[in-house]
Design a protein around this motif. Structure first.
Motif, mmCIF file in Angstrom:
data_model
loop_
_atom_site.group_PDB
_atom_site.id
_atom_site.type_symbol
_atom_site.label_atom_id
_atom_site.label_comp_id
_atom_site.label_asym_id
_atom_site.label_seq_id
_atom_site.Cartn_x
_atom_site.Cartn_y
_atom_site.Cartn_z
ATOM 1 N N THR A 196 0.950 5.037 9.811
ATOM 2 C CA THR A 196 2.204 5.253 10.554
ATOM 3 C C THR A 196 1.960 5.855 11.943
ATOM 4 N N GLN A 218 -0.596 11.443 2.969
ATOM 5 C CA GLN A 218 -2.048 11.260 2.917
ATOM 6 C C GLN A 218 -2.583 10.770 4.262
ATOM 7 N N PRO A 240 0.837 -1.200 0.000
ATOM 8 C CA PRO A 240 0.000 0.000 0.000
ATOM 9 C C PRO A 240 0.876 1.256 0.000
ATOM 10 N N ILE A 290 -6.203 1.012 4.409
ATOM 11 C CA ILE A 290 -7.181 1.979 4.911
ATOM 12 C C ILE A 290 -7.717 2.749 3.711
ATOM 13 N N SER A 333 5.638 17.213 5.886
ATOM 14 C CA SER A 333 5.330 16.613 4.589
ATOM 15 C C SER A 333 3.852 16.755 4.225
ATOM 16 N N GLY A 389 0.724 5.649 0.196
ATOM 17 C CA GLY A 389 0.026 6.931 0.262
ATOM 18 C C GLY A 389 0.843 7.960 -0.486
ATOM 19 N N GLY A 390 1.347 8.954 0.242
ATOM 20 C CA GLY A 390 2.147 10.011 -0.391
ATOM 21 C C GLY A 390 3.601 9.634 -0.600
ATOM 22 N N ASN A 391 3.979 8.436 -0.148
ATOM 23 C CA ASN A 391 5.370 7.947 -0.283
ATOM 24 C C ASN A 391 6.368 8.901 0.372
ATOM 25 N N THR A 392 6.010 9.412 1.551
ATOM 26 C CA THR A 392 6.947 10.272 2.284
ATOM 27 C C THR A 392 7.586 9.549 3.471
ATOM 28 N N SER A 393 7.352 8.239 3.556
ATOM 29 C CA SER A 393 7.935 7.476 4.667
ATOM 30 C C SER A 393 9.443 7.672 4.703
HETATM 31 P P1 FAD Z 1 3.612 6.469 2.809
HETATM 32 O O1 FAD Z 1 5.003 6.948 2.907
HETATM 33 O O2 FAD Z 1 3.070 6.304 1.442
HETATM 34 O O3 FAD Z 1 3.456 5.098 3.598
HETATM 35 C C1 FAD Z 1 3.881 4.955 4.909
HETATM 36 C C2 FAD Z 1 3.451 3.568 5.422
HETATM 37 O O4 FAD Z 1 2.036 3.494 5.492
HETATM 38 C C3 FAD Z 1 3.866 2.425 4.509
HETATM 39 O O5 FAD Z 1 4.126 1.303 5.293
HETATM 40 C C4 FAD Z 1 2.647 2.202 3.639
HETATM 41 O O6 FAD Z 1 2.580 0.872 3.159
HETATM 42 C C5 FAD Z 1 1.526 2.502 4.599
HETATM 43 N N1 FAD Z 1 0.331 3.089 3.993
HETATM 44 C C6 FAD Z 1 0.242 4.234 3.279
HETATM 45 N N2 FAD Z 1 -1.032 4.479 2.943
HETATM 46 C C7 FAD Z 1 -1.759 3.461 3.451
HETATM 47 C C8 FAD Z 1 -3.143 3.142 3.463
HETATM 48 N N3 FAD Z 1 -4.050 3.916 2.871
HETATM 49 N N4 FAD Z 1 -3.528 2.009 4.102
HETATM 50 C C9 FAD Z 1 -2.639 1.207 4.706
HETATM 51 N N5 FAD Z 1 -1.320 1.451 4.727
HETATM 52 C C10 FAD Z 1 -0.895 2.579 4.131
HETATM 53 N N6 FAD Z 1 6.271 11.847 10.343
HETATM 54 C C11 FAD Z 1 5.830 12.185 11.581
HETATM 55 O O7 FAD Z 1 5.226 11.351 12.260
HETATM 56 N N7 FAD Z 1 6.045 13.424 12.089
HETATM 57 C C12 FAD Z 1 6.675 14.394 11.395
HETATM 58 O O8 FAD Z 1 6.877 15.489 11.905
HETATM 59 C C13 FAD Z 1 7.120 14.081 10.073
HETATM 60 N N8 FAD Z 1 7.707 15.020 9.319
HETATM 61 C C14 FAD Z 1 8.153 14.705 8.067
HETATM 62 C C15 FAD Z 1 8.769 15.689 7.308
HETATM 63 C C16 FAD Z 1 9.239 15.388 6.043
HETATM 64 C C17 FAD Z 1 9.896 16.461 5.224
HETATM 65 C C18 FAD Z 1 9.100 14.068 5.540
HETATM 66 C C19 FAD Z 1 9.589 13.698 4.172
HETATM 67 C C20 FAD Z 1 8.487 13.092 6.275
HETATM 68 C C21 FAD Z 1 8.009 13.399 7.556
HETATM 69 N N9 FAD Z 1 7.357 12.430 8.342
HETATM 70 C C22 FAD Z 1 6.906 12.759 9.589
HETATM 71 C C23 FAD Z 1 7.218 11.045 7.850
HETATM 72 C C24 FAD Z 1 5.995 10.794 6.938
HETATM 73 O O9 FAD Z 1 5.591 11.954 6.268
HETATM 74 C C25 FAD Z 1 4.850 10.222 7.750
HETATM 75 O O10 FAD Z 1 5.200 8.930 8.191
HETATM 76 C C26 FAD Z 1 3.517 10.148 7.009
HETATM 77 O O11 FAD Z 1 2.499 9.814 7.933
HETATM 78 C C27 FAD Z 1 3.510 9.140 5.865
HETATM 79 O O12 FAD Z 1 2.366 9.350 5.068
HETATM 80 P P2 FAD Z 1 2.344 8.920 3.530
HETATM 81 O O13 FAD Z 1 0.977 9.118 3.018
HETATM 82 O O14 FAD Z 1 3.423 9.588 2.783
HETATM 83 O O15 FAD Z 1 2.641 7.376 3.659
#
Ligand code: FAD
Ligand code: 2HG
Ligand code: ZN
Length: 494
Positions: free
Chosen positions: A152, A145, A72, A211, A140, A74-78
């Motif tokens: 996370t 998303q 899965p 989700i 991010s 989302g925004g791929n910011t992990s």
């Molecule tokens: P993704 O990176 O796409 O995925 C993260 C994980 O969730 C993966 O395991 C994926 O498989 C899973 N996933 C994604 N979408 C779904 C879905 N719909 N259903 C089930 N599983 C799913 N994090 C913090 O907690 N606090 C911060 O202050 C913070 N600051 C950041 C600042 C920057 C500049 C960056 C690059 C990252 C930061 N992060 C921070 C980390 C990151 O942004 C978070 O972990 C965010 O919640 C990930 O969301 P995403 O949609 O990009 O998820």
């Protein structure tokens, strides 16, 4: 069952989501298969972009029947390599990006119902348009998303006041690995009808279900705000100042972020043209934000009194109080760009640790001494959510050393010593970023075998074939199921 061919997979998934929403060429899939920091380079047999829960369910059911692993995204910011597949090219990525509709804002129930692919900034804007606050705030927000935030259990800079994602969710809809839909999309603050299943998916990093929608809590929009950039004597002084702030302003303390001197220098270099809010260089600073529903004057007075008392007590060395919204935004920008400044510089060792607040100053002192003993020229980029006992302890390569050289020589030793010290202080090796691939195998040292066994039992109950985000979060050497995809992790250093 024989593994389905790439062609069979593409045809079957295209039949469900349509040709525009099933990408199979390497040129199209590569971006999705590479993580934000460009450290994990996986491969995907296909990327599907469903637009409804029903499509997600049908894709999952087909993949389950044909033993195709699913990642899965989302925004791929992990920051932990959690959202990209390994390099075998067997997995399908399900991107939630097209499921980006805000479904309802209920200002009587104070809830926001949305599809999981809505970005955090869009969710915040939708809340604001309804005259409410959705308080999760992370750097991010433009890309990440709500589904990823939930998966996370994201934290960020307002947890001190509002809690993390786990505290902000009331309902979840999720598609299980075999395609069944768990619909718990309820907006209830009280519901004791058994296990709170939605919370199982929060922080599960896409290993238990996808989700697809959520009901989130809304808060009143603050009417006044005061932000200060403050030099403090030491981390210990910062902790004391936090205590004073809580006494003086109670719930109004909505942000309390620590910033080390090297972290500020790095971000100012990166931003170019942006000056420090303070006239002199300092080893330690904090960004304090107070917000309230009351009068602006009263809040500003509280801030000034807090800082004056801090000066008198020798905790505060200097301070700049934002005198406009633009000032406040500039202070916050400095704080929020530290992460990207590190990514751009390269050669940063991320330790996202939390310890009890009472131990945080001692932890920072001990961990710093240990790192500098290994490499005295290391830039000690230490910052983060001190109010939550969560610091991003991110030693950075010396200016004249390459990232590869620094990480090759010190990655293992530094992460082990820092995580070990946090653990010894009763802390966690991942306060808010999750485990993903980067910290997966470390978990065996920091979680009891009973906890790991239970985690695997839950995983097996929901995903008996180990097809959903395999190789993430759960350490393979601890009770890995004998069935499963046999996927292996990317090999780059995190
Ligand atoms: P993704 O990176 O796409 O995925 C993260 C994980 O969730 C993966 O395991 C994926 O498989 C899973 N996933 C994604 N979408 C779904 C879905 N719909 N259903 C089930 N599983 C799913 N994090 C913090 O907690 N606090 C911060 O202050 C913070 N600051 C950041 C600042 C920057 C500049 C960056 C690059 C990252 C930061 N992060 C921070 C980390 C990151 O942004 C978070 O972990 C965010 O919640 C990930 O969301 P995403 O949609 O990009 O998820
Ligand atoms: C932050 O607080 C994020 O800025 C990112 O959690 C931290 O990059 C990091 O280590
Ligand atoms: Zn953070």
């Amino acid at each position: 069952m024989n593994a389905a061919s790439a062609r069979t997979i593409a045809d079957a998934l295209t039949a469900i989501v349509g040709p525009q929403a099933c990408l199979t060429s390497a040129a199209d899939t590569q971006l999705f298969a590479t993580d934000y920091r460009r450290l994990y380079h996986g491969k995907a047999v296909a990327v599907v972009l469903p637009s409804t829960t029903e499509e997600v369910s049908r894709v999952m059911a087909w993949c389950y029947q044909h033993d195709v692993p699913v990642v899965p995204q989302g925004g791929n910011t992990s920051l932990m390599g959690g959202a990209v597949p390994d390099d075998t090219g067997k997995a399908v990525i399900i991107s939630l990006s097209r499921m980006n509709k805000v479904l309802a804002a209920d200002t009587i129930n104070d809830t926001l119902t949305l599809q999981a692919g809505v970005t955090l900034s869009a969710a915040r804007s939708a809340a604001e348009a309804a005259g409410r606050l959705f308080p999760l705030r992370i750097g991010s927000e433009g890309s990440c998303q709500i589904g990823g935030n939930l998966a996370t259990n994201a934290g960020g800079t307002a947890v001190l006041r509002y809690g993390n994602m786990r505290d902000l969710v009331l309902g979840i809809e999720a598609v299980l690995p075999d395609g069944r839909v768990m619909s718990a999309l309820r907006g209830l603050r009280k519901d004791n009808t058994g296990f709170d299943l939605k919370q199982l998916f929060v922080g599960s990093e896409g290993t238990l279900g996808i989700i697809t929608a959520a009901v989130l809590k809304l808060m009143p929009l603050p009417r006044s705000s005061s932000v200060a950039f403050v030099a403090v004597e030491s981390p210990e002084a910062a902790v004391k100042l936090l205590g004073e702030a809580k006494q003086a302003a109670g719930q109004s303390v909505s942000g309390f972020e620590l910033i080390s001197g090297p972290a500020l220098e790095l971000v100012l270099d990166y931003l170019g043209g942006m000056a420090s809010p303070l006239a002199q260089r300092h080893d330690w600073m904090v960004l304090i934000e107070l917000t309230s529903g009351g009068q602006q004057d009263a809040l500003e007075q509280t801030m000034v009194q807090l800082l004056e008392a801090g000066l008198e007590a020798g905790l505060v060395l200097d301070a700049a109080v934002a005198s406009s919204v633009a000032d406040a935004q500039a202070f916050w920008r400095i704080r929020e760009e530290i992460s990207d400044a590190q990514t751009r510089t390269g050669g940063s060792i991320k330790c996202d640790v939390s310890v009890p607040l009472s131990r945080i100053a001692a932890f920072i002192g001990d961990a710093t001494a240990n790192v500098l003993q290994l490499e005295p020229r290391t830039r000690m980029v230490i910052y983060g959510h001190m109010g939550d006992g969560n610091v991003h302890f991110n030693p950075l390569r010396p200016k004249d050393q390459s990232a590869a050289e620094f990480l090759g020589a010190h990655y293992q030793a530094i992460s082990t010593v820092v995580d070990g010290l946090a653990h010894a202080e009763g802390g966690s090796i991942s306060a808010e970023h999750g485990i993903g691939v980067a910290k997966r195998d470390d978990l065996v040292h920091y979680k009891s075998s009973v906890e790991l066994e239970l985690m695997w039992q839950v995983k097996r109950a929901l995903d008996p074939k180990n097809l959903l985000n395999p190789g993430k979060l759960l350490p393979a050497q601890h009770h890995a199921p004998s069935t499963g995809s046999g996927l292996h992790q990317a090999s780059d250093l995190p």
